[in-house]
Write an enzyme that holds these catalytic residues in place. Structure first.
Site, PDB file in Angstrom:
ATOM      1  N   LEU A 175       8.143  23.482   4.486  1.00 50.63           N
ATOM      2  CA  LEU A 175       9.210  23.598   3.489  1.00 50.63           C
ATOM      3  C   LEU A 175       9.762  22.226   3.118  1.00 50.63           C
ATOM      4  CD1 LEU A 175      11.177  26.696   4.845  1.00 50.63           C
ATOM      5  CD2 LEU A 175       9.691  26.581   2.813  1.00 50.63           C
ATOM      6  N   LYS A 200      10.649  25.148  10.188  1.00 46.44           N
ATOM      7  CA  LYS A 200      11.918  24.496   9.866  1.00 46.44           C
ATOM      8  C   LYS A 200      13.059  25.347  10.422  1.00 46.44           C
ATOM      9  CE  LYS A 200      13.682  21.897   5.881  1.00 46.44           C
ATOM     10  NZ  LYS A 200      13.239  21.357   4.579  1.00 46.44           N
ATOM     11  N   HIS A 223      17.485  23.323   3.322  1.00 43.71           N
ATOM     12  CA  HIS A 223      17.214  21.891   3.444  1.00 43.71           C
ATOM     13  C   HIS A 223      18.494  21.094   3.221  1.00 43.71           C
ATOM     14  CE1 HIS A 223      14.793  18.172   3.191  1.00 43.71           C
ATOM     15  NE2 HIS A 223      15.783  17.788   2.401  1.00 43.71           N
ATOM     16  N   ARG A 230       1.194 -22.408  -8.332  1.00 50.66           N
ATOM     17  CA  ARG A 230       0.523 -21.445  -7.437  1.00 50.66           C
ATOM     18  C   ARG A 230      -0.382 -22.181  -6.458  1.00 50.66           C
ATOM     19  NH1 ARG A 230      -4.752 -18.971 -10.374  1.00 50.66           N
ATOM     20  NH2 ARG A 230      -4.892 -20.434 -12.091  1.00 50.66           N
ATOM     21  N   GLU A 278      -0.159  -2.592  -3.202  1.00 49.38           N
ATOM     22  CA  GLU A 278       1.002  -3.474  -3.110  1.00 49.38           C
ATOM     23  C   GLU A 278       2.125  -2.885  -2.275  1.00 49.38           C
ATOM     24  OE1 GLU A 278      -0.532  -2.591  -5.917  1.00 49.38           O
ATOM     25  OE2 GLU A 278      -1.527  -4.442  -6.520  1.00 49.38           O
ATOM     26  N   HIS A 289       1.085 -15.819 -11.904  1.00 52.65           N
ATOM     27  CA  HIS A 289       0.704 -15.231 -13.186  1.00 52.65           C
ATOM     28  C   HIS A 289       1.857 -14.478 -13.847  1.00 52.65           C
ATOM     29  CE1 HIS A 289      -3.080 -16.157 -11.285  1.00 52.65           C
ATOM     30  NE2 HIS A 289      -3.674 -16.038 -12.446  1.00 52.65           N
TER      31      HIS A 289
END
Lengths: 635, 635
Positions: A191, A252, A266, A325, A372, A421
């Protein structure tokens, strides 16, 4: 029954005691959330048996010494189950019942709604789902490859958060790096907040996914104490070639029949009357304390050894053309003489020049491929273990990890990011590769540092400086090579700036950073030929800001031309205006030059001109400010 | 050989011709990138056979009518293979060889370095990896559930981008929603930018992952034209219960022996001499044109029917307490009378009140579970099909999708986002759930609209208004209920504001939005009791900004107190200062009240006070500005 009244050298609790403990964790989760009037008791109750077994019998942790390097790590990726975590802290004697009952979710308390490192046993803040496991990957990487300590990283995950792609980035990297010291325990209570999860109790479906991503799945009934015990023993054994994922089928609200496995419970505390009935059904309040096993190989030095090596920064000749860089990569490689410095990159290290570090110090370089979120999370994890992480990718792609950066600040993480960049400067690749929001994004992170150096010398100095600075730190580098502006001996304070042109008769101040500073210098030359003296400021430190120098320039010249290779919102101009506003008064004529239209492809010069942030337009803007003033005076 | 000189009613190309076409696509990819001096020819060459077969024999597309609703969709999720895409456009006669050769990556050209919808055949901008497939899921959802047209969505993916979690969010949702109209073609050329990918040519590993996520994998030799043809025929048949993923084993730089399957050739055009040799090896230039099959069921109306139903907005009684998130949900449900409005949410619809729409219009509501990247991408996809999408989650969690928001702007997407539970206002849940960067983040998106209404009436009006507005649009809603400030008849322009308190003797202007406006009103009452007249502005439109009203207030009062439940960088204060700076001159005393320290848990009032953005502190700030002025005058 085993005597559990003392905290030291206690025997490990037996399974019967663990069953009692699990009920205590449920009762305490209910008690503290009902008392607070908010919280997630039912999400805690589903995982109570798992945590009771883990805390009492498997988690190797010296609760009196959370700084002990050999301690296992315990992360609640499902941070909303904080009542359960804090109930565990009570059970191991780390906090008192009184603190639990009076502190949970209260103003000024360290027992926040979702865990943060305000508590010494919490490594990373959680509460944005899908982050605890990626953070754990970073910690496990440090443990396996750098600390070489046998600690394990245990991460309690929710089933809902398995829908976050970041969880699969984490498992992918954990298997790629053979992190057999990492255990994810997934509380499959079927759930979510508003109803059933996608996969409900289809544990076989989870198993197929987990296995396909190179992890070892172990299915278990999450309410069978003996079965959990066997699964965690197996999971923590370090056997297998990669991470283990314990898939626990749970309910739950387990243990209280009026809410168990029901929707619409919840994130809701039980009303007092219901809580009272629940506590009766769960067998009443208990105040057991338990102590799990001790850490292995404890007593070693607490932090990574920085090493004795002297860092020798690269030196750049005045006027030489160098991309910042490249200066970043060269400086990072030099900093690698410090054994606490680690680096990682998102599969573009030949563009960001992180590859120079990778070649010089392969044992402390971690390729994170094109993920990333995991890149930033790994940095956070290395930081938890005391390392000095540097993470790099194209500046634009840090936007992929903004939620992780925001949470890193709440985690009080110390991480360094280098984005290459940026802006229209990159030219032909087009807008998808141009960071034009990065300064706004990073500035808004609490406690962040945002740097935008304009030449190689300042880049080297600043990259060295941030190795010893706290918080989320960002350095924006240039793709192109531009002249070195400073002698190698020049000092650069974070929060400082450099006044590169200045006379007593300056009529206007031109302010840039990165490539736009070079455009400002060229504009100043043009203006000088017209008899207009322009002050030029290198605003390499966007945050913190050198407000004093700006105040002086505003007082002396009364006119600012602010130039940035960034959208007009939230970047350099915004920083300057906000900084002056902090003084209480702004009196200024101002032109803000920024990238206002959607760029396309082209050469750097074409795109700078199109965006109206090139030298001729800077000079024009300065002349316009002067003309407006003349008009006013004569009008 | 088949005559391929005309574009209409041509027979479908045979496999021999397709082989020729594939070589042409390679040659053209090399030619245009060498001419441009940048680009990714080798990443194009690996997928040339796949695209030749697809374009010539399977893609149902009327190239003269890209607006035709029955057209298949073709998305290059690996956007860096733009030379290949544009070579396909030449091969189908959509662009000329001259445009390809003189336009690619040139300033002012529509053939940008990475595809954008500047081209009529491009649905979404790509170039940030891992986004094309999630966008495609949105388009396929529209096709299957709303358009009920038999078009297919074909997405060319790179193998490197399979490391992005968003790709797995996409496959998860595609299988959950049984999107048998979606085909991902993964170009497994084993080489990323800086070296080998994680999984190299382990197609079985990809197959296990894809299958575990509910998609149908088809392995194929990506250079065997007949095998590709069979695979795409199967993939496009719509058989199976979910998406198909064609896993194509390929070689980067395929067809030119000097670069094929070699490292260090990513993102590099071939130097002229090498290009010449490559073209010879590939059999020379060709100028074939082909035409794939026509779309099925073409000629239907081009856009979703808006429907004739009148939208009746909810009405709120002046002074009643209503949370603006509730007003959002009620308005959205009312807007659902328009059949072009669709909504989706990230598994918190009972918090954002999107559930009201879900209940009223279940056929146009899409639960995206906890995957915010896919949430935003789905909205982008619905927008491609002409729908009016609204996506909601907690404001903080839109940070998870910042890269998608940035790219949505480049895609010229029209999407509406509603973020609830922002700022310290939310109270006990703590900072992980508090958006304190959302205004900065959204403001910096190109062409965005950022709204922060303070009451239910203005929320309803603005939510209705944005249904017909372009760009990336964001509405921040309040968790708590606050008094309705406006009559139901009041009009709210985007880019406007409301002056709620104003006299001819105003000494200071208090500016807020959302909850902070209510604090400003309370502060104004306090100040009035002290004999200080304060103007109060409801700055509900943070972007665009009502600069004229601000200028008038600055002129009339000379003092601004700016109050926001947001970090001090990039938000409301920043917007006001930037807006005034646009006029060329700022003369203002100013106090900026924002959340400057890391908050914890607590009640809303405790946290507002701790952040110093509550009414008493606003009044104090106003008094300080007045005192400073008095001091200056008397000093």
């Amino acid at each position: 029954m085993v005597d559990v009244s003392t905290t030291s050298s206690r025997p490990i609790a037996g399974l019967d005691e663990v069953r009692e403990l699990a009920q205590q964790l449920r009762v305490d989760s209910i008690r503290c959330s009902t008392e607070a009037g908010s919280g997630h008791p039912t999400s805690s109750m589903s995982a109570a048996d798992l945590l009771a077994v883990l805390a009492a019998r498997h988690l190797r942790y010296d609760w009196e010494h959370p700084e002990e390097p050999a301690n296992d790590h315990l992360i609640f990726s499902k941070g909303h189950a904080s009542p359960l975590l804090y109930a565990v802290y009570k059970a191991v004697g780390a906090i008192s019942d009184e603190e639990l009952m009076t502190g949970y979710r209260r103003f000024g308390s360290r027992l926040e709604g979702h865990p943060t490192p305000e508590l010494p046993w919490v490594d990373v803040a959680t509460g944005s789902l899908g982050q605890g496991l990626p953070d754990g990957v970073g910690i496990a990487l440090a443990g396996k490859y750098l600390d070489e300590l046998p600690f394990r990283v245990w991460v309690l995950c929710g089933d809902s958060e398995m829908a976050e792609g970041s969880m699969w980035e984490a498992l992918d990297k954990a298997s790629y790096y053979h992190l057999s010291n990492l255990v994810a325990i997934v509380d499959v209570n079927r759930l979510g907040q508003r109803g059933p999860t996608e996969l409900s109790w289809d544990l076989d479906a989870y198993e197929r996914r987990v296995r396909a991503f190179g992890a070892r799945p172990l299915q278990v009934n999450g309410h069978d104490i003996a079965a959990i015990d066997a699964a965690l023993a197996d999971a923590g054994s370090g056997s297998g070639d990669g991470p283990t994922v314990v898939l626990a089928r749970t309910r739950k609200g387990r243990g209280f029949s009026e809410v168990e496995d029901r929707e619409d419970w919840h994130g809701k505390p039980l009303p007092a009357e219901l809580a009272a009935r629940a506590i009766v059904e769960l067998g009443g309040e208990r105040h057991l304390t338990v102590s799990g096993p001790a850490p292995e190989l404890s007593g070693r030095p607490p932090r990574p050894d920085r090493g004795a090596a002297e860092v020798e920064l690269p030196r750049y000749a005045l006027g030489a053309s160098v991309a910042t860089r490249k200066a970043y990569g060269e400086t990072l490689a030099a900093l690698g003489a410090r054994r606490d410095v680690v680096a990682m990159d998102g599969e573009v290290s030949n563009s960001t020049y992180a590859e120079l570090f990778a070649k010089a110090h392969p044992e402390r370089y971690f390729e994170m491929f094109i993920s990333e979120q995991q890149l930033v999370a790994a940095a956070v994890g290395f930081g938890v273990r005391g390392y000095v992480p540097f993470a790099s990718t194209f500046a634009a792609f840090f936007t992929r990890a903004y939620d992780f950066l925001r949470m890193a600040a709440i985690s009080r993480a110390n991480i360094r990011l280098a984005g290459s960049h940026a802006g229209v400067e990159i030219g032909a690749d087009g807008p998808s590769q141009m960071a034009l929001e990065d300064l706004a994004m990073l500035r808004a992170v609490h406690g962040s540092t945002v740097l935008c150096p304009s030449d190689a010398t300042s880049t080297a100095a600043l990259v060295q400086a941030i190795a010893d600075r706290d918080g989320v730190i960002y350095v924006r580098t240039t793709r192109g090579a531009y002249p070195v502006l400073y002698e190698a001996s020049e000092k650069f304070a974070i929060g400082g700036s450099k006044v590169l042109r200045s006379t007593t008769r300056d009529q206007v101040t031109l302010i840039g950073a990165g490539l736009t500073l070079h455009e400002c210098l060229a504009a100043a030359d043009t203006l000088e030929r017209d008899g207009i003296a322009a002050r030029v400021i290198d605003l390499y430190s966007i945050k913190p800001l050198d407000v004093q120098t700006l105040i002086a320039a505003a007082r002396d010249t009364g006119r600012f031309v602010l130039v940035e290779d960034h959208h007009p919102e939230g970047g350099l101009a915004s920083a300057v205006l906000e900084g002056l506003a902090e003084t209480g008064t702004i009196e200024l004529s101002v032109a803000s030059l920024a990238v206002r239209e959607m760029p396309g492809s082209g050469t750097t010069r074409e795109l700078l001109s199109a965006a109206r942030i090139a030298a001729p337009q800077i000079a024009d803007a300065a002349r316009s400010l002067l003309a407006a003033a003349t008009e006013e005076t004569s009008g």
